[in-house]
Design a protein around this motif. Structure first.
Motif, short mmCIF file in Angstrom:
data_model
loop_
_atom_site.label_atom_id
_atom_site.label_comp_id
_atom_site.label_asym_id
_atom_site.label_seq_id
_atom_site.Cartn_x
_atom_site.Cartn_y
_atom_site.Cartn_z
N MET A 1 -22.03 -15.90 -42.68
CA MET A 1 -22.06 -14.44 -42.73
C MET A 1 -20.63 -13.93 -42.91
N ALA A 2 -20.42 -13.15 -43.95
CA ALA A 2 -19.08 -12.62 -44.19
C ALA A 2 -18.74 -11.48 -43.24
N ALA A 3 -19.73 -10.65 -42.92
CA ALA A 3 -19.47 -9.50 -42.05
C ALA A 3 -20.77 -8.97 -41.48
N VAL A 4 -20.66 -8.35 -40.32
CA VAL A 4 -21.75 -7.57 -39.73
C VAL A 4 -21.26 -6.13 -39.68
N ASN A 5 -22.08 -5.20 -40.17
CA ASN A 5 -21.64 -3.82 -40.37
C ASN A 5 -22.58 -2.83 -39.68
N LEU A 6 -21.99 -1.81 -39.08
CA LEU A 6 -22.77 -0.77 -38.41
C LEU A 6 -22.46 0.58 -39.04
N GLY A 7 -23.50 1.42 -39.17
CA GLY A 7 -23.34 2.72 -39.80
C GLY A 7 -22.70 3.74 -38.88
N ILE A 8 -21.87 4.58 -39.48
CA ILE A 8 -21.31 5.72 -38.78
C ILE A 8 -21.98 6.98 -39.31
N VAL A 9 -21.89 8.06 -38.57
CA VAL A 9 -22.48 9.32 -39.02
C VAL A 9 -21.60 9.92 -40.11
N THR A 10 -22.20 10.15 -41.28
CA THR A 10 -21.49 10.78 -42.38
C THR A 10 -22.22 12.07 -42.74
N GLU A 11 -21.49 13.17 -42.77
CA GLU A 11 -22.05 14.46 -43.17
C GLU A 11 -21.54 14.78 -44.56
N ALA A 12 -22.47 14.99 -45.50
CA ALA A 12 -22.08 15.23 -46.88
C ALA A 12 -23.19 15.95 -47.61
N GLU A 13 -22.84 16.62 -48.71
CA GLU A 13 -23.84 17.33 -49.51
C GLU A 13 -24.85 16.36 -50.11
N TRP A 14 -24.38 15.13 -50.39
CA TRP A 14 -25.28 14.16 -51.03
C TRP A 14 -26.20 13.44 -50.04
N ALA A 15 -25.98 13.65 -48.75
CA ALA A 15 -26.81 12.98 -47.75
C ALA A 15 -28.24 13.49 -47.86
N PRO A 34 -25.89 -7.17 -30.83
CA PRO A 34 -27.30 -7.38 -30.49
C PRO A 34 -28.22 -6.96 -31.64
N VAL A 35 -29.22 -7.79 -31.91
CA VAL A 35 -30.25 -7.48 -32.91
C VAL A 35 -31.54 -7.21 -32.14
N LEU A 36 -32.03 -5.97 -32.27
CA LEU A 36 -33.23 -5.55 -31.57
C LEU A 36 -34.37 -5.41 -32.58
N ALA A 37 -35.56 -5.15 -32.10
CA ALA A 37 -36.73 -5.07 -32.99
C ALA A 37 -36.55 -4.03 -34.08
N GLU A 38 -35.85 -2.93 -33.78
CA GLU A 38 -35.67 -1.85 -34.75
C GLU A 38 -34.35 -1.92 -35.49
N GLY A 39 -33.57 -2.97 -35.25
CA GLY A 39 -32.32 -3.11 -35.99
C GLY A 39 -31.14 -3.47 -35.10
N LEU A 40 -29.95 -3.31 -35.63
CA LEU A 40 -28.73 -3.67 -34.91
C LEU A 40 -28.35 -2.57 -33.92
N ALA A 41 -28.01 -2.97 -32.73
CA ALA A 41 -27.59 -2.01 -31.71
C ALA A 41 -26.34 -1.28 -32.19
N GLY A 42 -26.37 0.04 -32.08
CA GLY A 42 -25.21 0.84 -32.46
C GLY A 42 -25.19 1.28 -33.91
N ASP A 43 -26.22 0.89 -34.68
CA ASP A 43 -26.27 1.26 -36.10
C ASP A 43 -26.90 2.64 -36.24
N PHE A 44 -26.18 3.56 -36.91
CA PHE A 44 -26.75 4.89 -37.14
C PHE A 44 -27.61 4.87 -38.40
N ILE A 45 -28.82 5.37 -38.31
CA ILE A 45 -29.73 5.49 -39.46
C ILE A 45 -30.08 6.96 -39.63
N ALA A 149 -35.37 -11.32 -31.36
CA ALA A 149 -34.14 -10.61 -31.05
C ALA A 149 -33.05 -11.61 -30.63
N GLY A 150 -31.81 -11.20 -30.81
CA GLY A 150 -30.70 -12.08 -30.44
C GLY A 150 -29.39 -11.38 -30.74
N GLU A 151 -28.40 -12.15 -31.14
CA GLU A 151 -27.10 -11.61 -31.50
C GLU A 151 -26.63 -12.26 -32.79
#
Length: 209
Positions: A1-15, A34-45, A149-151
């Motif tokens: 795995m090259a990287a694990v990435n988590l989303g940040i909140v982005t406010e934009a007209e194109w959102a 942590p990988v939970l049933a609904e995705g990665l902990a801390g990831d903003f969707i 689930a795991g990490e």
């Protein structure tokens, strides 16, 4: 795995979110996540009507495909630049079989479906015709559901521990639902493909849209 990435909140007209917020801008993080049933902990969707949920809990994109795009548009694309949670290397993501299982870190993930390009993606990159170009290129990356689930962390290998015999790949599903409808019958062989996609294929094959 090259990287694990988590989303940040982005406010934009194109959102695409009604609130004008998106989680497509994902940034590499250190250490196990942590990988939970609904995705990665801390990831903003942001647009939960179209992203997230059990069948789209985690999104993976190949570093090799990202390198092609970097050359194509003439600028560097960092890990997470496709909105992916997992930036893989030495993994044939486009050739991954629907339903195949990946052991990554202490988690087990299952390949479910390709990503469909959207206007939010085009806006994030600032490339107006990105949807067309992304569709023609047909290296969409893979959504995954969480079976255990795991990490996961950067440097963890991706091990394919089970692969269904039907052989229907991420690339085939993407092409069947975009530019190559003659592939639609193949989708009915992939039992682990989300039912809404299989039903759409049935309707199109029956001439009902």
């Amino acid at each position: 795995m090259a990287a694990v990435n988590l989303g940040i909140v982005t406010e934009a007209e194109w959102a695409g979110d009604a609130s004008g917020r998106s989680g497509i801008d994902k940034r590499p993080v250190d250490g196990p996540v942590p990988v939970l049933a609904e995705g990665l902990a801390g990831d903003f969707i942001g647009e939960r009507a179209h992203h997230g949920g059990a069948d789209k809990a985690v999104y993976a994109y190949a570093e090799e495909d990202a390198a092609w795009w970097s050359a194509e548009i003439g600028r560097s694309i960092r890990s997470g630049g496709f909105g992916e949670n997992l930036t893989t290397y030495a993994v044939d993501v486009t050739g991954a079989v629907i339903g195949e299982q990946w052991a990554v870190g202490t988690a087990v993930l299952q390949v479910t479906m390709p990503r469909t390009p959207c206007t939010t993606f085009a806006g994030f990159w600032g490339v107006p015709d990105l949807i067309r170009r992304f569709t023609v290129r047909a290296t969409p990356g893979a959504y995954l559901r969480v079976l255990r689930a795991g990490e996961v962390g950067a440097g963890d290998p991706v091990e394919v521990v089970e692969r269904p015999a039907h052989g229907v790949t991420i690339g085939e599903v993407f092409r069947a639902t975009s530019l190559e409808p003659e592939l639609l019958p193949r989708l009915l062989d992939a039992e682990d493909l989300p039912e809404k996609i299989r039903e759409k294929a049935r309707r199109r094959l029956a001439g009902r849209g």
